[in-house]
Write a protein that holds these residues in place. Structure first.
Motif, short mmCIF file in Angstrom:
data_model
loop_
_atom_site.label_atom_id
_atom_site.label_comp_id
_atom_site.label_asym_id
_atom_site.label_seq_id
_atom_site.Cartn_x
_atom_site.Cartn_y
_atom_site.Cartn_z
N HIS A 1 0.81 -1.22 0.00
CA HIS A 1 0.00 0.00 0.00
C HIS A 1 0.84 1.27 0.00
O HIS A 1 0.34 2.35 -0.30
CB HIS A 1 -0.95 0.01 1.21
CG HIS A 1 -0.26 0.28 2.51
ND1 HIS A 1 0.32 -0.71 3.27
CD2 HIS A 1 -0.05 1.44 3.20
CE1 HIS A 1 0.85 -0.19 4.36
NE2 HIS A 1 0.65 1.12 4.34
N SER B 1 -4.86 -0.07 -12.63
CA SER B 1 -6.24 0.35 -12.87
C SER B 1 -6.79 -0.12 -14.21
O SER B 1 -7.99 0.06 -14.48
CB SER B 1 -6.32 1.88 -12.81
OG SER B 1 -5.89 2.36 -11.55
N PRO C 1 -12.46 4.53 -3.59
CA PRO C 1 -12.23 4.72 -5.02
C PRO C 1 -13.54 5.00 -5.75
O PRO C 1 -14.59 4.45 -5.40
CB PRO C 1 -11.63 3.38 -5.46
CG PRO C 1 -11.01 2.82 -4.22
CD PRO C 1 -11.88 3.26 -3.09
N GLU D 1 -10.45 -0.10 -8.99
CA GLU D 1 -10.22 -0.91 -7.80
C GLU D 1 -9.41 -0.15 -6.77
O GLU D 1 -9.62 -0.31 -5.56
CB GLU D 1 -9.48 -2.20 -8.19
CG GLU D 1 -9.21 -3.13 -7.02
CD GLU D 1 -8.47 -4.39 -7.42
OE1 GLU D 1 -8.16 -5.19 -6.51
OE2 GLU D 1 -8.19 -4.57 -8.64
N TYR D 2 -8.47 0.70 -7.25
CA TYR D 2 -7.57 1.41 -6.35
C TYR D 2 -7.73 2.92 -6.47
O TYR D 2 -7.95 3.45 -7.57
CB TYR D 2 -6.12 1.07 -6.67
CG TYR D 2 -5.72 -0.35 -6.38
CD1 TYR D 2 -5.42 -0.76 -5.09
CD2 TYR D 2 -5.63 -1.29 -7.42
CE1 TYR D 2 -5.05 -2.08 -4.82
CE2 TYR D 2 -5.26 -2.60 -7.16
CZ TYR D 2 -4.97 -2.99 -5.86
OH TYR D 2 -4.60 -4.28 -5.61
N LYS D 3 -7.58 3.60 -5.33
CA LYS D 3 -7.36 5.04 -5.32
C LYS D 3 -5.85 5.22 -5.12
O LYS D 3 -5.28 4.68 -4.17
CB LYS D 3 -8.13 5.71 -4.19
CG LYS D 3 -7.94 7.23 -4.12
CD LYS D 3 -8.69 7.84 -2.95
CE LYS D 3 -10.18 7.85 -3.21
NZ LYS D 3 -10.58 8.83 -4.25
N ILE D 4 -5.20 5.97 -6.00
CA ILE D 4 -3.74 6.04 -6.00
C ILE D 4 -3.29 7.50 -5.92
O ILE D 4 -3.80 8.35 -6.66
CB ILE D 4 -3.16 5.40 -7.28
CG1 ILE D 4 -3.60 3.93 -7.38
CG2 ILE D 4 -1.64 5.52 -7.31
CD1 ILE D 4 -3.23 3.26 -8.68
N ASN E 1 -7.76 -0.38 -0.29
CA ASN E 1 -7.47 -0.15 -1.72
C ASN E 1 -6.97 1.26 -2.02
O ASN E 1 -7.25 1.82 -3.08
CB ASN E 1 -8.70 -0.46 -2.59
CG ASN E 1 -9.04 -1.94 -2.59
OD1 ASN E 1 -8.33 -2.75 -2.01
ND2 ASN E 1 -10.14 -2.29 -3.22
N THR E 2 -6.23 1.83 -1.07
CA THR E 2 -5.59 3.12 -1.27
C THR E 2 -4.08 2.91 -1.33
O THR E 2 -3.51 2.27 -0.46
CB THR E 2 -5.93 4.09 -0.12
OG1 THR E 2 -7.34 4.32 -0.11
CG2 THR E 2 -5.20 5.41 -0.29
N LEU E 3 -3.45 3.44 -2.36
CA LEU E 3 -2.02 3.23 -2.57
C LEU E 3 -1.26 4.56 -2.56
O LEU E 3 -1.69 5.53 -3.20
CB LEU E 3 -1.76 2.53 -3.90
CG LEU E 3 -2.41 1.16 -4.13
CD1 LEU E 3 -1.97 0.62 -5.48
CD2 LEU E 3 -2.05 0.20 -3.02
#
Length: 381
Positions: free
Chosen positions: A27, A51, A144, A148-151, A177-179
């Motif tokens: 993460h 993504s 998000p 799938e991810y919030k980056i 799912n936050t990177l």
């Protein structure tokens, strides 16, 4: 940005792809690489791959709705943070997002000097302020939107002062799912509290062959021009691309001519040559000196019997071999020292005519008179 658009770094690309296919995505990751290595581009390509709605074995598809948004840096789940030159205390990275998109899309191998050129920086210092830290926390408190991810990609965390400690909790315990993808150049300048919470990905400098191939295949350079720029850039593609925009003469030809004039004690011709160097412009002067430093170091390897480590184009290697007949390691060390000091003073706007004439006299004494190096003082404009 797709992996295939990034020069070299095959091993890093494969490692990043494997982390996704094997479900080992950390993460918080720190992409640590020198300027011009492509670490920022790698982070963005990695985010796009994560993504992508139709991941390929070796890259994102480049065609799905997610990839199309990423190619414009406009995906709703992609966020950026970076140093900026605040005009007001409430300014954040969002204030400058349009300039950021323009800068990166034009310069995927962006550095701080290029970024400064896209802003009204004046004499302000770049930093990532407390308002930006609070904005990051606010952005990442939501789920998000469509991926799938919030980056969030944080470029140059070295510019986070103690305010960066405000991010510790969200880095350590982010929303699902936050990177965090941090992109840095100097590990020693990053807050230890942040460093200890990230997985390190070391991005090496690009190889001579990588840069040379890029210049020939995609920048329309001749073999000899590409070889010289690749050699001079020392693994930094940003520098190599900037050199393409300059009115380059052959630094090798100029530098060898300079050494010959010094060795031959050609006073009048040397003064005329120095006049030419003084008119080259500061960036070309810096590159000329840097080439000289690199070339002399290659000569040192030849003198020391380490020819297998020398990396010079054939014509330059032939010249270097001839020069070793009249030079020794002490001479080369003295010349290198003078060139390094000259580079320092060029960066600080020294009078170029006085500077290059003084360095010429020093080199002349090393080559012809075999004297020891003396200290220099250069007069600034």
């Amino acid at each position: 940005m797709q992996f295939k658009q990034i020069v070299g770094q095959a091993a890093i690309k494969q490692r990043l792809i494997n982390s996704v296919t094997e479900n080992r995505v950390s993460h918080a990751q720190l992409f640590l690489g020198p300027e011009g290595s492509g670490s920022l581009a790698l982070a963005i390509a990695y985010a796009q791959y994560l993504s992508c709605l139709d991941k390929q074995a070796d890259d994102s598809c480049g065609e799905c709705s997610s990839c199309r948004k990423y190619q414009k840096l406009a995906h709703p789940d992609l966020h950026f943070s970076y140093p900026f030159f605040a005009k007001h205390k409430d300014d954040t990275a969002v204030t400058f997002i349009e300039q950021w998109r323009d800068a990166f899309l034009a310069w995927p191998y962006l550095n701080l000097d290029i970024w400064r050129g896209y802003l009204e920086a004046e004499n302000k210092q770049a930093n990532i302020n407390i308002a930006e830290c609070h904005q990051i926390i606010k952005k990442l408190s939501f789920k998000p939107f469509e991926s799938e991810y919030k980056i969030i990609i944080l470029w140059l965390p070295e510019y986070l002062d103690k305010e960066g400690n405000a991010l510790l909790k969200i880095i350590e315990e982010p929303q699902p799912n936050t990177l965090f993808l941090l992109v840095a150049q100097n590990q020693d300048q990053i807050l230890n509290t942040i460093l200890s919470r990230t997985q390190l990905i070391k991005v090496p400098a690009l190889t001579y062959e990588d840069i040379k191939a890029e210049l020939i295949n995609h920048r329309h350079q001749t073999e000899s021009a590409a070889a010289e720029i690749a050699y001079l850039s020392n693994g930094n593609l940003t520098d190599a691309l900037l050199m393409l925009q300059q009115d380059n003469k052959s630094y090798h030809t100029l530098f060898v001519q300079w050494l010959r004039l010094c060795f031959g004690n050609k006073g009048i011709e040397l003064v005329a040559f120095v006049d030419g160097l003084a008119k080259m412009g500061r960036e070309n002067q810096k590159n000329f000196i840097r080439y000289g430093i690199s070339f002399i170091r290659e000569c040192c390897l030849l003198i020391a019997g380490a020819g297998e480590l020398v990396h010079l184009p054939a014509t330059e290697l032939e010249t270097a071999q001839k020069l070793t007949a009249i030079m020794n390691l002490d001479m080369n060390e003295a010349i290198t020292s003078e060139l390094e000091k000259a580079h320092y003073h060029v960066e600080r706007n020294a009078n170029p005519k006085i500077l290059f004439l003084d360095v010429s006299l020093q080199i002349m004494s090393f080559l012809k008179l075999k004297t020891s190096p003396q200290g220099n003082q250069y007069i600034s404009n």
